[in-house]
Scaffold this motif. Sequence first.
Motif, mmCIF file in Angstrom:
data_model
loop_
_atom_site.group_PDB
_atom_site.id
_atom_site.type_symbol
_atom_site.label_atom_id
_atom_site.label_comp_id
_atom_site.label_asym_id
_atom_site.label_seq_id
_atom_site.Cartn_x
_atom_site.Cartn_y
_atom_site.Cartn_z
ATOM 1 N N ARG A 20 39.188 -25.716 -3.808
ATOM 2 C CA ARG A 20 37.876 -25.947 -4.421
ATOM 3 C C ARG A 20 37.304 -27.304 -3.987
ATOM 4 N NH1 ARG A 20 34.734 -24.351 -8.664
ATOM 5 N NH2 ARG A 20 33.582 -25.932 -9.800
ATOM 6 N N LEU A 24 33.828 -28.157 -1.900
ATOM 7 C CA LEU A 24 32.785 -28.998 -2.498
ATOM 8 C C LEU A 24 32.573 -30.293 -1.719
ATOM 9 C CD1 LEU A 24 33.729 -28.601 -6.281
ATOM 10 C CD2 LEU A 24 31.803 -27.535 -5.093
ATOM 11 N N GLU A 112 37.448 -36.725 -6.698
ATOM 12 C CA GLU A 112 36.821 -37.716 -5.818
ATOM 13 C C GLU A 112 37.842 -38.358 -4.881
ATOM 14 O OE1 GLU A 112 36.212 -37.407 -9.032
ATOM 15 O OE2 GLU A 112 34.040 -37.136 -9.211
ATOM 16 N N ARG A 115 38.686 -35.820 -2.192
ATOM 17 C CA ARG A 115 37.534 -35.686 -1.288
ATOM 18 C C ARG A 115 37.453 -36.862 -0.303
ATOM 19 N NH1 ARG A 115 31.991 -37.621 -3.521
ATOM 20 N NH2 ARG A 115 33.431 -39.367 -3.680
ATOM 21 N N HIS A 130 27.090 -28.922 0.490
ATOM 22 C CA HIS A 130 28.354 -28.477 -0.073
ATOM 23 C C HIS A 130 28.355 -26.961 -0.198
ATOM 24 C CE1 HIS A 130 28.671 -32.639 -2.186
ATOM 25 N NE2 HIS A 130 28.575 -32.724 -0.891
ATOM 26 N N MET A 132 28.913 -24.477 -2.303
ATOM 27 C CA MET A 132 29.081 -24.237 -3.731
ATOM 28 C C MET A 132 29.663 -22.846 -4.015
ATOM 29 S SD MET A 132 27.872 -26.874 -5.478
ATOM 30 C CE MET A 132 26.929 -28.352 -5.164
ATOM 31 N N PHE A 140 28.228 -21.669 -12.458
ATOM 32 C CA PHE A 140 27.741 -23.001 -12.803
ATOM 33 C C PHE A 140 26.785 -22.918 -13.993
ATOM 34 C CE2 PHE A 140 28.408 -23.526 -8.097
ATOM 35 C CZ PHE A 140 29.556 -24.299 -8.226
ATOM 36 N N PHE A 142 24.681 -25.496 -14.449
ATOM 37 C CA PHE A 142 23.482 -26.184 -13.967
ATOM 38 C C PHE A 142 23.594 -26.432 -12.491
ATOM 39 C CE2 PHE A 142 26.363 -29.436 -15.677
ATOM 40 C CZ PHE A 142 26.524 -30.273 -14.588
ATOM 41 N N VAL B 81 23.950 -33.496 -20.084
ATOM 42 C CA VAL B 81 24.111 -33.497 -18.624
ATOM 43 C C VAL B 81 23.436 -32.269 -17.981
ATOM 44 C CG1 VAL B 81 25.784 -33.493 -16.735
ATOM 45 C CG2 VAL B 81 26.166 -34.955 -18.731
ATOM 46 N N PRO B 82 23.685 -31.050 -18.509
ATOM 47 C CA PRO B 82 22.964 -29.902 -17.923
ATOM 48 C C PRO B 82 21.443 -30.065 -17.995
ATOM 49 C CG PRO B 82 24.756 -29.138 -19.323
ATOM 50 C CD PRO B 82 24.651 -30.620 -19.539
ATOM 51 N N PHE B 85 20.191 -32.442 -15.186
ATOM 52 C CA PHE B 85 20.154 -31.773 -13.877
ATOM 53 C C PHE B 85 18.975 -30.794 -13.806
ATOM 54 C CE2 PHE B 85 23.803 -32.738 -11.103
ATOM 55 C CZ PHE B 85 24.511 -33.603 -11.918
ATOM 56 N N ARG B 86 18.802 -29.983 -14.855
ATOM 57 C CA ARG B 86 17.732 -28.967 -14.811
ATOM 58 C C ARG B 86 16.350 -29.613 -14.721
ATOM 59 N NH1 ARG B 86 20.550 -26.314 -19.326
ATOM 60 N NH2 ARG B 86 22.178 -25.017 -18.389
ATOM 61 N N TYR B 89 15.808 -30.730 -11.218
ATOM 62 C CA TYR B 89 15.466 -29.600 -10.328
ATOM 63 C C TYR B 89 13.968 -29.303 -10.408
ATOM 64 C CZ TYR B 89 20.548 -28.627 -10.549
ATOM 65 O OH TYR B 89 21.914 -28.712 -10.523
ATOM 66 N N LYS B 95 20.651 -29.418 -6.095
ATOM 67 C CA LYS B 95 21.997 -29.773 -6.555
ATOM 68 C C LYS B 95 22.903 -30.257 -5.431
ATOM 69 C CE LYS B 95 25.978 -27.844 -8.926
ATOM 70 N NZ LYS B 95 26.465 -26.770 -9.795
ATOM 71 N N GLU B 96 22.875 -29.569 -4.281
ATOM 72 C CA GLU B 96 23.808 -29.914 -3.207
ATOM 73 C C GLU B 96 23.519 -31.285 -2.602
ATOM 74 O OE1 GLU B 96 21.784 -27.355 -3.314
ATOM 75 O OE2 GLU B 96 20.750 -27.023 -1.413
ATOM 76 N N LEU B 130 33.096 -31.455 -17.135
ATOM 77 C CA LEU B 130 31.819 -30.769 -16.918
ATOM 78 C C LEU B 130 31.412 -30.811 -15.443
ATOM 79 C CD1 LEU B 130 29.565 -29.432 -18.656
ATOM 80 C CD2 LEU B 130 28.476 -31.667 -18.745
ATOM 81 N N LEU B 131 31.623 -31.953 -14.798
ATOM 82 C CA LEU B 131 31.240 -32.076 -13.388
ATOM 83 C C LEU B 131 32.153 -31.241 -12.490
ATOM 84 C CD1 LEU B 131 30.342 -35.883 -13.092
ATOM 85 C CD2 LEU B 131 28.801 -33.948 -13.446
ATOM 86 N N ASN B 134 31.197 -27.715 -12.674
ATOM 87 C CA ASN B 134 29.921 -27.422 -12.035
ATOM 88 C C ASN B 134 29.823 -27.938 -10.594
ATOM 89 O OD1 ASN B 134 28.028 -26.025 -14.068
ATOM 90 N ND2 ASN B 134 29.108 -27.573 -15.262
ATOM 91 N N GLY B 135 30.958 -28.343 -10.052
ATOM 92 C CA GLY B 135 30.998 -28.665 -8.630
ATOM 93 C C GLY B 135 30.237 -29.910 -8.230
ATOM 94 N N VAL B 136 30.280 -30.935 -9.081
ATOM 95 C CA VAL B 136 29.593 -32.196 -8.771
ATOM 96 C C VAL B 136 30.632 -33.327 -8.735
ATOM 97 C CG1 VAL B 136 27.855 -33.866 -9.537
ATOM 98 C CG2 VAL B 136 27.459 -31.413 -9.881
ATOM 99 N N PHE B 137 30.617 -34.120 -7.668
ATOM 100 C CA PHE B 137 31.492 -35.293 -7.590
ATOM 101 C C PHE B 137 30.724 -36.532 -8.039
ATOM 102 C CE2 PHE B 137 33.461 -32.900 -3.916
ATOM 103 C CZ PHE B 137 34.649 -32.627 -4.564
ATOM 104 N N LEU B 138 31.460 -37.522 -8.524
ATOM 105 C CA LEU B 138 30.859 -38.837 -8.768
ATOM 106 C C LEU B 138 30.949 -39.653 -7.483
ATOM 107 C CD1 LEU B 138 32.295 -39.766 -12.280
ATOM 108 C CD2 LEU B 138 29.898 -39.255 -11.719
#
Lengths: 142, 171, 156
Positions: A20, A24, A112, A115, A130, A132, A140, A142, B81-82, B85-86, B89, B95-96, B130-131, B134-138
């Motif tokens: 995964r 990503l 992170e 990655r 990415h 997704m 997802f 969001f 957080v959602p 993001f929304r 958008y 998002k990517e 949550l991240l 939802n496939g989000v890195f910091l």
Amino acid sequence: MVFNTLVVDDSAVMRKMIIRTLHLSGVPLGEVYEAGNGQEALDVMADHWVDLALVDINMPVMNGEEFIQRVRADDETRDLAIIVVSTESSETRINQIRAAGADFVHKPFTPEQLRDTVLRVTGVSDGEPHDMEAAGGGGFDF
Amino acid sequence: MTVDVLKRGYTEKQVAGIAEMVLSNRPDDLLITYALGSCLGLCIYDPVAKVGGLIHLMLPSSQIDPGRAATNPERFVDTGVPLLFREAYKLGARKERIIAKVAGGASMVEAGRADSFQTGKRNYVTLKKLLWKNGVFLKGEDVGGNVSRTISLYVASGEVVVKSNGESKLL
Amino acid sequence: MENPTTWKLREAAASTFEQLGFFFPDEEPYDEQLEAPVAAVARVRFRGPIGGVLELRLAGDLLGPLAQNMLAADVPPDHATCLDAFGEMANVICGNVLPALVGSQAVFDLEPPEVSTDPQAWPRFEEITAYAVFGIEEGRAEAVLHIAEGAEVVAS
């Protein structure tokens, strides 16, 4: 350039977490193979070309150290990019891993941390789209 | 790295109060939130659309007060957080491309008293879950410790500056 | 004052639950968490300068949510996958606590984790070297370290 990738860990859940993170991270992936130990990984490599391997150390049948030795000893596979992803905390062993030309990510890792190492080893710059959808997991929010 | 915030250009300052969020696609804007103790300040930025958002999150889970979450979703990590993001958008962010950075989550205790609720750490672990889901890195973080922080985002450049103890640094 | 071995076990278990399991480990569990029935036990045997077993116990309805968190899934996966996820947690905790106890030069070999949903699957340890408990959601996790050989090399 796409990276055919092999993920070697005796935990199927850990393999999925690593895969995964790869998706990503924006690394362009070709085929993604999985193996539960070093011997299974060598069997995969006998049949398929692999550019990048992420390998655990403590595994049944054949551990990660022996796998790396075998890969480095074979002219066909010696240049494989290897990232060890392991709970290993022994400096002695980590030094041996690095001396064998492999990078190292310590478990538990944050997504992170893994990655960053994957991007450095593959030379892929951050910020590419990415993948997704291929990342697996649930939908997802969001 | 220490930076001189005053030298960076902006004309409009958009302040996110506690349990509030601000978004902008105007390059002249600076998004800022103050006094992050155990709260988290989460910045998101799309460098192509030049859309930025900042939210000041107080508590991890809306489950403790669904009524409040309905009227003020920005208060909780799992609902705020959602929403952030929304809303981004809607302004054209994708998002990517989004770059996410976070500050705060400190352990704010008075001398000699234990931080038994550990709200800062709970907020951070909830955000990370949550991240990941939802496939989000910091891309950057300055969390934990026991300092109060201010975080700001320059919409023109996407630069994020965290200030604590009188020191500013780029995140 | 907590002894150093217990503190290191607590640190290893807490960071693993946070980073790998995406759970907040509450170091002061409340009564309902402490009363939740044990749902699964994992054991990892280790050999090196010290030898013994790391046991991880999970109480309450956490086996599914743990695997779900790790996999970023919408629903808990099948039972075998849940057990695999839990076993990997025990493996990671074990791998982290051992060098913390005897120094970073030491080399250990860990056996693959064994996992059971029977709380009585293995006889109890005659002696426990260190124990840590956390509240997690409505349940708890317990980490138990049993050093059978070489306990004298553990720095105190």
